[in-house]
Design a protein around this motif. Structure first.
Motif, PDB file in Angstrom:
ATOM      1  N   VAL A  79       2.220  11.525  48.898  1.00 22.36           N
ATOM      2  CA  VAL A  79       3.126  10.831  50.062  1.00 22.36           C
ATOM      3  C   VAL A  79       4.468  11.041  49.537  1.00 22.36           C
ATOM      4  O   VAL A  79       4.647  10.867  48.682  1.00 22.36           O
ATOM      5  CB  VAL A  79       2.626   9.245  50.271  1.00 22.36           C
ATOM      6  N   THR A  80       5.257  11.605  50.498  1.00 23.53           N
ATOM      7  CA  THR A  80       6.666  11.791  50.382  1.00 23.53           C
ATOM      8  C   THR A  80       7.537  11.162  51.299  1.00 23.53           C
ATOM      9  O   THR A  80       8.919  11.006  51.342  1.00 23.53           O
ATOM     10  CB  THR A  80       7.151  13.244  50.486  1.00 23.53           C
ATOM     11  N   GLY A  81       6.967  10.290  52.292  1.00 21.87           N
ATOM     12  CA  GLY A  81       7.585   9.778  53.367  1.00 21.87           C
ATOM     13  C   GLY A  81       6.822   9.086  54.178  1.00 21.87           C
ATOM     14  O   GLY A  81       5.630   9.166  54.323  1.00 21.87           O
ATOM     15  N   ILE A  82       7.327   8.080  55.068  1.00 18.77           N
ATOM     16  CA  ILE A  82       6.857   7.504  56.178  1.00 18.77           C
ATOM     17  C   ILE A  82       7.806   7.202  57.288  1.00 18.77           C
ATOM     18  O   ILE A  82       8.915   6.776  56.966  1.00 18.77           O
ATOM     19  CB  ILE A  82       6.077   6.187  55.938  1.00 18.77           C
ATOM     20  N   SER A  83       7.391   7.216  58.548  1.00 19.82           N
ATOM     21  CA  SER A  83       8.347   6.700  59.812  1.00 19.82           C
ATOM     22  C   SER A  83       7.437   6.145  60.595  1.00 19.82           C
ATOM     23  O   SER A  83       6.328   6.247  60.787  1.00 19.82           O
ATOM     24  CB  SER A  83       8.674   7.975  60.473  1.00 19.82           C
ATOM     25  N   ILE A 117       5.421   3.489  48.199  1.00 22.72           N
ATOM     26  CA  ILE A 117       4.921   3.694  49.488  1.00 22.72           C
ATOM     27  C   ILE A 117       3.735   4.636  49.745  1.00 22.72           C
ATOM     28  O   ILE A 117       3.565   5.622  48.843  1.00 22.72           O
ATOM     29  CB  ILE A 117       5.900   4.166  50.373  1.00 22.72           C
ATOM     30  N   GLY A 118       2.617   4.131  50.268  1.00 25.23           N
ATOM     31  CA  GLY A 118       1.388   5.109  50.316  1.00 25.23           C
ATOM     32  C   GLY A 118       0.787   5.415  49.123  1.00 25.23           C
ATOM     33  O   GLY A 118       0.184   6.464  48.843  1.00 25.23           O
ATOM     34  N   GLY A 119       0.690   4.417  48.160  1.00 29.08           N
ATOM     35  CA  GLY A 119       0.375   4.860  46.883  1.00 29.08           C
ATOM     36  C   GLY A 119       1.161   5.554  45.972  1.00 29.08           C
ATOM     37  O   GLY A 119       0.789   5.799  44.758  1.00 29.08           O
TER      38      GLY A 119
END
Length: 161
Positions: A79-83, A117-119
């Protein structure tokens, strides 16, 4: 009897509902798997017919993330990001915890600092941190303070300094 809450009270319950739903999904999945283990086999002299493709979600359960909640990943799948969309009056932190209950946070409220974030935890040795943006612009306050609005896009990106 229907209880009508003022809109500000309803808004505060959204992250709690999302966290509750996020916690209920694994329980429901486990129950479905255990229920599927019950013996429903045909007698041994009868051939089994047809195949079943299991649904990724039980029919009475929906995932907590909405279709606009999007994790981004690198080539290795990390994981490198989330929106996710903003919601009137909700903080960026409360919404993040609603779509990713596993997010790691140090501190609380205005002093909250997102470290995972996201592990994926930001690596200090690599000078990484989780950067917060609203509609493509760097946030000027922390996630625990930033009140979002309907129509905004909240984005977290693993960045370096």
């Amino acid at each position: 009897m229907t209880l009508h809450l003022p809109s500000s009270s309803r808004a505060r319950t959204r992250p709690a509902r999302r966290r509750l739903l996020a916690a209920a999904v694994p329980v429901a999945l486990a129950a479905g798997l255990l229920g599927g283990c019950a013996s429903t086999s045909t007698p041994s002299d009868q051939p089994a017919t047809g195949t079943q493709t299991p649904s990724p979600w039980p029919s009475d359960v929906t995932p907590s993330a909405t279709p606009t909640d999007t994790f981004t990943r690198d080539a290795d799948g990390k994981v490198t990001g989330i929106s996710y969309p903003g919601e009137d009056g909700e903080t960026a932190l409360d919404l993040l915890l609603g779509v990713d209950p596993t997010a790691k946070v140090q501190g609380k409220g205005a002093n909250a600092f997102v470290v995972g974030i996201g592990g994926r935890t930001a690596d200090d040795a690599k000078h990484e941190f989780w950067s917060l943006e609203v509609d493509g612009k760097q946030a000027k306050v922390g996630a625990g303070t930033l009140k979002t609005k309907d129509g905004e896009t909240i984005t977290w990106t693993l960045a370096t300094y």
